[in-house]
Design an enzyme around this catalytic site. Sequence first.
Site, PDB file in Angstrom:
ATOM      1  N   SER A 114     -92.760 -54.210 -86.827  1.00  0.00           N
ATOM      2  CA  SER A 114     -92.473 -52.779 -86.658  1.00  0.00           C
ATOM      3  C   SER A 114     -91.671 -52.611 -85.380  1.00  0.00           C
ATOM      4  O   SER A 114     -92.087 -53.022 -84.308  1.00  0.00           O
ATOM      5  CB  SER A 114     -93.769 -51.965 -86.639  1.00  0.00           C
ATOM      6  N   GLY A 144     -90.461 -49.757 -83.951  1.00  0.00           N
ATOM      7  CA  GLY A 144     -90.423 -48.369 -83.481  1.00  0.00           C
ATOM      8  C   GLY A 144     -89.538 -47.521 -84.364  1.00  0.00           C
ATOM      9  O   GLY A 144     -89.653 -47.557 -85.598  1.00  0.00           O
ATOM     10  N   ALA A 145     -88.649 -46.752 -83.712  1.00  0.00           N
ATOM     11  CA  ALA A 145     -87.799 -45.804 -84.437  1.00  0.00           C
ATOM     12  C   ALA A 145     -86.848 -46.498 -85.409  1.00  0.00           C
ATOM     13  O   ALA A 145     -86.351 -45.877 -86.357  1.00  0.00           O
ATOM     14  CB  ALA A 145     -87.002 -44.962 -83.446  1.00  0.00           C
ATOM     15  N   GLY A 183     -87.670 -48.738 -87.535  1.00  0.00           N
ATOM     16  CA  GLY A 183     -88.333 -49.055 -88.802  1.00  0.00           C
ATOM     17  C   GLY A 183     -88.908 -50.453 -88.823  1.00  0.00           C
ATOM     18  O   GLY A 183     -89.401 -50.936 -87.809  1.00  0.00           O
ATOM     19  N   GLY A 186     -98.240 -47.357 -86.559  1.00  0.00           N
ATOM     20  CA  GLY A 186     -98.366 -48.763 -86.964  1.00  0.00           C
ATOM     21  C   GLY A 186     -99.484 -48.952 -87.985  1.00  0.00           C
ATOM     22  O   GLY A 186     -99.346 -49.725 -88.944  1.00  0.00           O
ATOM     23  N   ASP A 187    -100.589 -48.242 -87.793  1.00  0.00           N
ATOM     24  CA  ASP A 187    -101.711 -48.350 -88.730  1.00  0.00           C
ATOM     25  C   ASP A 187    -101.310 -47.782 -90.096  1.00  0.00           C
ATOM     26  O   ASP A 187    -101.704 -48.316 -91.133  1.00  0.00           O
ATOM     27  CB  ASP A 187    -102.938 -47.609 -88.184  1.00  0.00           C
TER      28      ASP A 187
END
Lengths: 306, 306
Positions: free
Chosen positions: A218, A220-221, A223, A249-250
Amino acid sequence: MILTVTLNTALDITYRVRSLRPHTSHRVSDVIERPGGKGVNVARVLAALGHEVTVTGFAGGATGRVLRERLADTRGVTDALVPIAGPTRRTIAVVDELSGDTTQLNEPGPQVSPAEWAVLLGSYADLLAAGPSAVALCGSLPPGVPVGAYAGLIRAARTLGVPVLLDTSGEPLRRGVAARPDLIKPNADELAELTGSHDPLRANQDARRRGAQAVVASLGAEGLLAVTPEGRWRAAPPTHVHGNPTGAGDSAVAGLLSGLVEKLPWPERLTHAVALSAATVRAPTAGDFDRAAYEKLLARVSVTAA
Amino acid sequence: MILTVTLNTALDITYRVRSLRPHTSHRVSDVIERPGGKGVNVARVLAALGHEVTVTGFAGGATGRVLRERLADTRGVTDALVPIAGPTRRTIAVVDELSGDTTQLNEPGPQVSPAEWAVLLGSYADLLAAGPSAVALCGSLPPGVPVGAYAGLIRAARTLGVPVLLDTSGEPLRRGVAARPDLIKPNADELAELTGSHDPLRANQDARRRGAQAVVASLGAEGLLAVTPEGRWRAAPPTHVHGNPTGAGDSAVAGLLSGLVEKLPWPERLTHAVALSAATVRAPTAGDFDRAAYEKLLARVSVTAA
């Protein structure tokens, strides 16, 4: 049934203050409490998507009692937490009303005894024997749990042919990866710490060489970046999403698990994960997802070969 | 028996962090929980001085359960708290390891229903009928308790001839003073807010005109200023005392109450209050007092006519 394991569950407390200023006194205007720890958050999102989920891990003390009372009110989630003597930790998120920024205070978690750990291993074996469609192992280890804990839990799942996702960091991630989980979902920092590389594609490939069968990072922004036996993809939301990234993230983990048990092709799994993650950033309450935004975003996530 | 009333009890939680930085994440290295709220703190100090103390007020929820379990372990303190539906508030003190400075986060407290308030009034009447040697009314009012609450509790005590001390602030102090308590113990800010005067002697005299029979103002490092029917005194510690001032005011209240029920002359009461207060600043744990320091300080407090 999907099984999520949260060895270091938490009572997540959110405080709203006007503006946090160190070394002064603050009146908290609003207090929200909810069950937390990564695997518990994943379970809540999976349940909201219509899956039956069982949560295990440890809960103890007054905070553990509150956690379990709240879980009992969460439809679709079955509580299989193992009671322990030590109290479940609290996490405090202090949200500034003025800036919207959050300051986080995380308690370390209870001391788990060897006997309590043995009880969890027995309970986990029983839950695996019930034939879950997937297992997610999530978050940090509380004091007293051996650093190789996840490796053992991964091997037990693999022996029974249950697909297993690992979402943790540091040495527990390093040891866990060597036990060949089906999927890991590190963020950029966790991946760099594991592999020594700050290049995501190179780092994903390195993590696969270390044992992970698929790696979804992951970023962040930006993707997700997935490197799997079936191919490599980047999946990104349509625009930069504003809001609170807590729990994003979850939600991505929940989307990946949901896609896995529904046997969706990888690009669809990634689409679900990115849409859920972005819809979580947009939701007014940290860790919840905005269902309308999720459904709209599903059509707008771009997935490209990497 | 001395009775202390704490309508807004608290579970006081102390976190140790390296250095609090807003909008970042912190791992808490140490967690300490204890029963709190001003009247509970006063009771603990009185019990340590050998008095039998009964505490009343409200307690509820998981935090209230922890508070009562801990109180049950405190020798000399009898729990007469009234159970309520809402949860007892938490206060979080975040102590920086680097600077020793503290950042305070205070929850507002539970909503108290009219029925719960009525139960407290009945219980308070029964406790007064048992003939306490003194009553202390301490701290803020939780939501739902009428702002004139202390005035009513003061009148009930005075009707039965029980001496009553009031330690609160703002409008509850203003209304309480008008009910003619035997003693109030404002700090400089509370006194200035009550009287509009920043000159402590003038403000003390004004507070007496408003109804308080004796006024002992706590002036931080300068000690106490007392204006009473028997005379006016300043009482000060021998030197500036370094340490954590949390709970110093509550220890001063305990010293004043202890001197009152032992019928000591005012200068001796003030000596006890200043020595306890300074010994609390010096103690390693916030709110405790250093008994050896207390006993040494007793001989070194200066009391002069004001």
